[in-house]
Design an enzyme around this catalytic site. Structure first.
Site, PDB file in Angstrom:
ATOM      1  N   GLU A 240     -21.429 -17.437  39.351  1.00  0.00           N
ATOM      2  CA  GLU A 240     -22.515 -16.999  40.228  1.00  0.00           C
ATOM      3  C   GLU A 240     -22.861 -15.531  39.922  1.00  0.00           C
ATOM      4  O   GLU A 240     -24.020 -15.170  39.797  1.00  0.00           O
ATOM      5  CB  GLU A 240     -22.065 -17.179  41.678  1.00  0.00           C
ATOM      6  CG  GLU A 240     -23.203 -17.142  42.664  1.00  0.00           C
ATOM      7  CD  GLU A 240     -22.704 -17.384  44.082  1.00  0.00           C
ATOM      8  OE1 GLU A 240     -21.530 -17.726  44.261  1.00  0.00           O
ATOM      9  OE2 GLU A 240     -23.522 -17.196  45.001  1.00  0.00           O
TER      10      GLU A 240
ATOM     11  N   ARG B  82      -5.931 -25.784  40.036  1.00  0.00           N
ATOM     12  CA  ARG B  82      -5.628 -27.022  40.751  1.00  0.00           C
ATOM     13  C   ARG B  82      -5.663 -28.261  39.856  1.00  0.00           C
ATOM     14  O   ARG B  82      -5.108 -29.305  40.209  1.00  0.00           O
ATOM     15  CB  ARG B  82      -6.513 -27.142  41.991  1.00  0.00           C
ATOM     16  CG  ARG B  82      -6.088 -26.153  43.076  1.00  0.00           C
ATOM     17  CD  ARG B  82      -7.101 -26.040  44.189  1.00  0.00           C
ATOM     18  NE  ARG B  82      -8.334 -25.423  43.760  1.00  0.00           N
ATOM     19  CZ  ARG B  82      -8.577 -24.096  43.786  1.00  0.00           C
ATOM     20  NH1 ARG B  82      -7.669 -23.264  44.232  1.00  0.00           N
ATOM     21  NH2 ARG B  82      -9.732 -23.630  43.356  1.00  0.00           N
TER      22      ARG B  82
HETATM   23  P1  5GP Z   1     -18.012 -24.933  39.294  1.00  0.00           P
HETATM   24  O1  5GP Z   1     -17.696 -24.327  37.965  1.00  0.00           O
HETATM   25  O2  5GP Z   1     -18.227 -26.419  39.214  1.00  0.00           O
HETATM   26  O3  5GP Z   1     -19.124 -24.217  40.000  1.00  0.00           O
HETATM   27  O4  5GP Z   1     -16.771 -24.682  40.240  1.00  0.00           O
HETATM   28  C1  5GP Z   1     -15.630 -25.499  40.158  1.00  0.00           C
HETATM   29  C2  5GP Z   1     -14.384 -24.662  40.090  1.00  0.00           C
HETATM   30  O5  5GP Z   1     -14.294 -23.801  41.213  1.00  0.00           O
HETATM   31  C3  5GP Z   1     -13.168 -25.549  40.109  1.00  0.00           C
HETATM   32  O6  5GP Z   1     -12.196 -25.074  39.188  1.00  0.00           O
HETATM   33  C4  5GP Z   1     -12.684 -25.500  41.544  1.00  0.00           C
HETATM   34  O7  5GP Z   1     -11.271 -25.512  41.614  1.00  0.00           O
HETATM   35  C5  5GP Z   1     -13.244 -24.190  42.083  1.00  0.00           C
HETATM   36  N1  5GP Z   1     -13.848 -24.337  43.426  1.00  0.00           N
HETATM   37  C6  5GP Z   1     -15.088 -23.978  43.810  1.00  0.00           C
HETATM   38  N2  5GP Z   1     -15.295 -24.239  45.113  1.00  0.00           N
HETATM   39  C7  5GP Z   1     -14.162 -24.779  45.574  1.00  0.00           C
HETATM   40  C8  5GP Z   1     -13.766 -25.283  46.870  1.00  0.00           C
HETATM   41  O8  5GP Z   1     -14.477 -25.313  47.874  1.00  0.00           O
HETATM   42  N3  5GP Z   1     -12.503 -25.787  46.948  1.00  0.00           N
HETATM   43  C9  5GP Z   1     -11.676 -25.808  45.876  1.00  0.00           C
HETATM   44  N4  5GP Z   1     -10.450 -26.338  46.052  1.00  0.00           N
HETATM   45  N5  5GP Z   1     -12.024 -25.351  44.658  1.00  0.00           N
HETATM   46  C10 5GP Z   1     -13.254 -24.836  44.503  1.00  0.00           C
END
Ligand code: 5GP
Length: 175
Positions: free
Chosen positions: A99, A62
């Site tokens: 995770e 995205r």
């Molecule tokens: P992080 O590495 O910060 O835990 O997760 C962020 C990544 O997971 C981003 O690339 C994001 O696009 C995706 N992601 C995790 N949860 C969501 C969510 O609820 N909605 C969207 N659109 N992307 C998410």
């Protein structure tokens, strides 16, 4: 900014996706709202134009939606940060923990030069693992990451704290 509440309400929340207990923030409904989508891009462009940023690094998938219009508007190049084995040329890669298990992020060698100033774009920051891997990847090749920018922050997960000295700018907070 009066544009923010409209952006926030254009984001749909889908419970139990991709697995039970997750409230998925779905930005595809923001893309359907031409005013809210263009306001989203404008808010980032207003913040980053004139900041001497030469690289917008977008995170798959995205970050590929929001990054390119911002890059064009501020006169920067767009560099995709991709999942493993997608980029055809020589890559450098950075592992990061999920995770459950590990993932990898890749960038083409030669896409950026030491000394450049970069902005990293993604749709959402949760734990901050993805953004921190992107920061490490760019810093390894001598790029200065000016800031990370996301549409949404799940602030309860404290992802911001994993980004070290790199600032994080977001439009919408979702506890
Ligand atoms: P992080 O590495 O910060 O835990 O997760 C962020 C990544 O997971 C981003 O690339 C994001 O696009 C995706 N992601 C995790 N949860 C969501 C969510 O609820 N909605 C969207 N659109 N992307 C998410």
């Amino acid at each position: 900014d009066p544009r923010i509440p409209k952006i926030s309400s254009a984001i749909r929340v889908i419970p139990n996706f991709p697995k039970p207990g997750i409230m998925f923030q779905d930005i595809t409904t923001l893309l359907l709202d031409t005013k809210a989508f263009s306001d989203t891009i404008d808010l980032f462009v207003e913040r980053y134009k004139g900041q001497n940023i030469s690289v917008v690094a977008g995170i798959e998938a995205r970050g590929f939606i929001f990054g390119p219009p911002i890059a064009l508007a501020i006169g920067a190049k767009f560099v995709p940060m991709r999942k493993p084995n997608k980029l055809p040329g020589e890559v450098i890669s950075e592992e990061y923990s999920l995770e459950y298990g590990k993932d990898k992020m890749e960038m083409h060698v030669g896409a950026v030069q030491a000394g450049e100033r970069a902005l990293i774009i993604d749709d959402l920051v949760a734990t901050g693992g993805t953004l921190s891997a992107a920061i490490r990847l760019l810093e390894r090749v001598g790029v200065h990451v000016v800031e990370c920018a996301c549409v949404i922050e799940l602030s309860g997960l404290k992802g911001r704290e994993r980004l070290g000295d790199t600032p994080l700018f977001v439009l919408v907070n979702s506890a």
